[in-house]
Design a protein around this motif. Structure first.
Motif, mmCIF file in Angstrom:
data_model
loop_
_atom_site.group_PDB
_atom_site.id
_atom_site.type_symbol
_atom_site.label_atom_id
_atom_site.label_comp_id
_atom_site.label_asym_id
_atom_site.label_seq_id
_atom_site.Cartn_x
_atom_site.Cartn_y
_atom_site.Cartn_z
ATOM 1 N N VAL A 41 -1.646 6.784 18.302
ATOM 2 C CA VAL A 41 -2.313 7.984 17.779
ATOM 3 C C VAL A 41 -2.754 7.740 16.339
ATOM 4 O O VAL A 41 -3.584 8.120 15.640
ATOM 5 C CB VAL A 41 -1.541 9.193 18.213
ATOM 6 C CG1 VAL A 41 -2.253 10.441 17.455
ATOM 7 C CG2 VAL A 41 -1.866 9.400 19.588
ATOM 8 N N ALA A 42 -1.565 7.223 15.676
ATOM 9 C CA ALA A 42 -1.467 7.240 14.204
ATOM 10 C C ALA A 42 -2.564 5.860 13.828
ATOM 11 O O ALA A 42 -3.253 6.198 12.777
ATOM 12 C CB ALA A 42 -0.269 6.587 13.590
ATOM 13 N N ALA A 84 4.883 2.942 -7.408
ATOM 14 C CA ALA A 84 5.501 3.456 -6.126
ATOM 15 C C ALA A 84 4.622 4.378 -5.438
ATOM 16 O O ALA A 84 4.312 4.209 -4.220
ATOM 17 C CB ALA A 84 6.703 4.111 -6.158
ATOM 18 N N ALA A 85 3.608 5.127 -6.103
ATOM 19 C CA ALA A 85 2.702 6.002 -5.655
ATOM 20 C C ALA A 85 1.442 4.992 -4.911
ATOM 21 O O ALA A 85 0.962 5.432 -4.159
ATOM 22 C CB ALA A 85 1.874 6.899 -6.827
ATOM 23 N N LEU A 86 1.423 3.815 -5.129
ATOM 24 C CA LEU A 86 0.298 2.714 -4.720
ATOM 25 C C LEU A 86 0.784 2.403 -3.531
ATOM 26 O O LEU A 86 0.253 1.883 -2.573
ATOM 27 C CB LEU A 86 -0.235 1.935 -5.709
ATOM 28 C CG LEU A 86 -1.040 2.599 -6.879
ATOM 29 C CD1 LEU A 86 -1.161 1.312 -7.995
ATOM 30 C CD2 LEU A 86 -2.188 3.256 -6.666
ATOM 31 N N ILE A 87 2.432 1.820 -3.573
ATOM 32 C CA ILE A 87 2.914 1.304 -2.578
ATOM 33 C C ILE A 87 3.428 1.930 -1.313
ATOM 34 O O ILE A 87 2.958 1.501 -0.245
ATOM 35 C CB ILE A 87 3.976 0.289 -3.009
ATOM 36 C CG1 ILE A 87 3.251 -0.725 -4.304
ATOM 37 C CG2 ILE A 87 4.574 -0.458 -2.243
ATOM 38 C CD1 ILE A 87 4.368 -1.516 -5.079
ATOM 39 N N LEU A 88 3.998 2.948 -1.704
ATOM 40 C CA LEU A 88 4.593 3.792 -0.569
ATOM 41 C C LEU A 88 3.837 4.261 0.589
ATOM 42 O O LEU A 88 4.206 4.271 1.557
ATOM 43 C CB LEU A 88 5.599 4.801 -1.022
ATOM 44 C CG LEU A 88 6.812 4.496 -2.127
ATOM 45 C CD1 LEU A 88 7.597 5.449 -2.586
ATOM 46 C CD2 LEU A 88 7.877 3.545 -1.128
ATOM 47 N N PRO A 89 2.605 4.854 0.336
ATOM 48 C CA PRO A 89 1.941 5.457 1.316
ATOM 49 C C PRO A 89 1.833 3.977 2.580
ATOM 50 O O PRO A 89 1.017 4.448 3.675
ATOM 51 C CB PRO A 89 0.756 5.925 0.731
ATOM 52 C CG PRO A 89 1.074 6.072 -0.370
ATOM 53 C CD PRO A 89 1.903 5.027 -0.960
ATOM 54 N N TYR A 90 1.587 2.862 2.062
ATOM 55 C CA TYR A 90 1.315 1.858 2.907
ATOM 56 C C TYR A 90 2.325 1.000 3.375
ATOM 57 O O TYR A 90 2.138 0.057 4.307
ATOM 58 C CB TYR A 90 0.183 0.894 2.290
ATOM 59 C CG TYR A 90 -1.020 1.707 1.838
ATOM 60 C CD1 TYR A 90 -2.115 1.959 2.498
ATOM 61 C CD2 TYR A 90 -1.137 2.014 0.360
ATOM 62 C CE1 TYR A 90 -3.164 2.522 2.209
ATOM 63 C CE2 TYR A 90 -2.256 2.562 -0.031
ATOM 64 C CZ TYR A 90 -3.318 2.873 0.874
ATOM 65 O OH TYR A 90 -4.200 3.305 0.566
ATOM 66 N N VAL A 91 3.494 1.449 3.384
ATOM 67 C CA VAL A 91 4.768 0.603 3.835
ATOM 68 C C VAL A 91 4.871 0.672 5.287
ATOM 69 O O VAL A 91 5.087 -0.208 6.054
ATOM 70 C CB VAL A 91 6.052 1.156 3.197
ATOM 71 C CG1 VAL A 91 7.360 0.594 3.777
ATOM 72 C CG2 VAL A 91 6.093 0.949 1.594
ATOM 73 N N VAL A 92 4.741 1.828 5.935
ATOM 74 C CA VAL A 92 4.759 2.164 7.255
ATOM 75 C C VAL A 92 3.324 1.867 7.762
ATOM 76 O O VAL A 92 2.560 2.692 7.632
ATOM 77 C CB VAL A 92 5.393 3.624 7.777
ATOM 78 C CG1 VAL A 92 5.285 3.524 9.309
ATOM 79 C CG2 VAL A 92 6.802 3.419 7.442
ATOM 80 N N SER A 93 2.841 0.886 8.374
ATOM 81 C CA SER A 93 1.508 0.551 8.989
ATOM 82 C C SER A 93 1.366 0.688 10.530
ATOM 83 O O SER A 93 1.957 -0.446 11.130
ATOM 84 C CB SER A 93 1.217 -0.668 8.424
ATOM 85 O OG SER A 93 -0.062 -1.171 9.055
ATOM 86 N N PRO A 94 0.946 1.674 10.809
ATOM 87 C CA PRO A 94 0.514 1.623 12.631
ATOM 88 C C PRO A 94 -0.094 0.251 13.021
ATOM 89 O O PRO A 94 0.086 -0.158 14.067
ATOM 90 C CB PRO A 94 -0.085 2.890 13.002
ATOM 91 C CG PRO A 94 -0.192 3.799 11.554
ATOM 92 C CD PRO A 94 0.216 2.941 10.483
#
Length: 195
Positions: free
Chosen positions: A116-117, A143-153
């Motif tokens: 779903v993600a 960190a604002a550029l990196i953290l949103p992409y750490v968990v990648s479905p």
């Protein structure tokens, strides 16, 4: 004396289609290079030409490199992308291993949530991620550029699909050799997934 064989018409048509498609794909890149060596007046003029009437390449590239710290921006991009890849691997590989090779309650539900993600557009998360970044105080940082992409479905899905192809006998043998589950991930599964 050798006899030359002519290519069948289907091969000629296939190669012609590939050449035309390749040329169409290259046109935007040629256009970008063309614009980068033109003076401002020619860029916004009504006349269309790939080659500039006046060559301004040296001036434009000098201005681009001196007025803005372009090399620093490029290094920032390399740093951010490297960190994203490293952190995604650290997070996605164990998660995918668990989904592919371990049995636990809710495993199928968890994998369904990953799927779903995958179909959820990243733009949907932009505002909540911005608010979260503001609340934890990481705006205008790496960190604002990196953290949103750490968990990648997609990363979890891709690793899981590969890990499913590895025979369970390999994992059983590693367990018999005394490796922990995390050791199996990092010493066996991820090296096999490197290609």
């Amino acid at each position: 004396m050798s006899i030359r064989h002519l290519a069948p018409p289907s091969a000629i048509l296939r190669h012609a289609a590939l050449l035309i498609t390749g040329a169409l794909i290259l046109i935007p890149f040629v256009w970008m290079v063309s614009l980068s060596i033109k003076p401002r007046g020619e860029i916004f003029g009504a006349a269309f030409s790939f080659w500039p009437a006046q060559f301004y390449g040296i001036e434009n590239y000098t201005q681009a490199l001196t007025e803005a710290p372009l090399p620093q921006y490029m290094l920032n991009g390399v740093f951010v992308c490297t960190m994203i890849v490293v952190l995604q691997t650290l997070v996605c590989a164990p998660a995918a291993y668990a989904l592919a090779k371990l049995d636990f309650p809710g495993k199928n539900l968890l994998f369904a949530m990953v799927l779903v993600a995958l179909i959820l557009p990243h733009e949907v998360l932009s505002l909540p991620l911005f608010i979260l970044g503001y609340q934890i105080g990481v705006l205008n940082t790496y960190a604002a550029l990196i953290l949103p992409y750490v968990v990648s479905p997609f990363g979890i899905f891709l690793f899981r699909q590969f890990f499913k192809t590895i025979p369970d006998d390999v994992i059983h043998a590693a367990r018999l050799d005394g490796l922990s589950e995390l050791s199996i991930v990092w010493k066996i599964m991820v090296p096999m997934a490197l290609p």
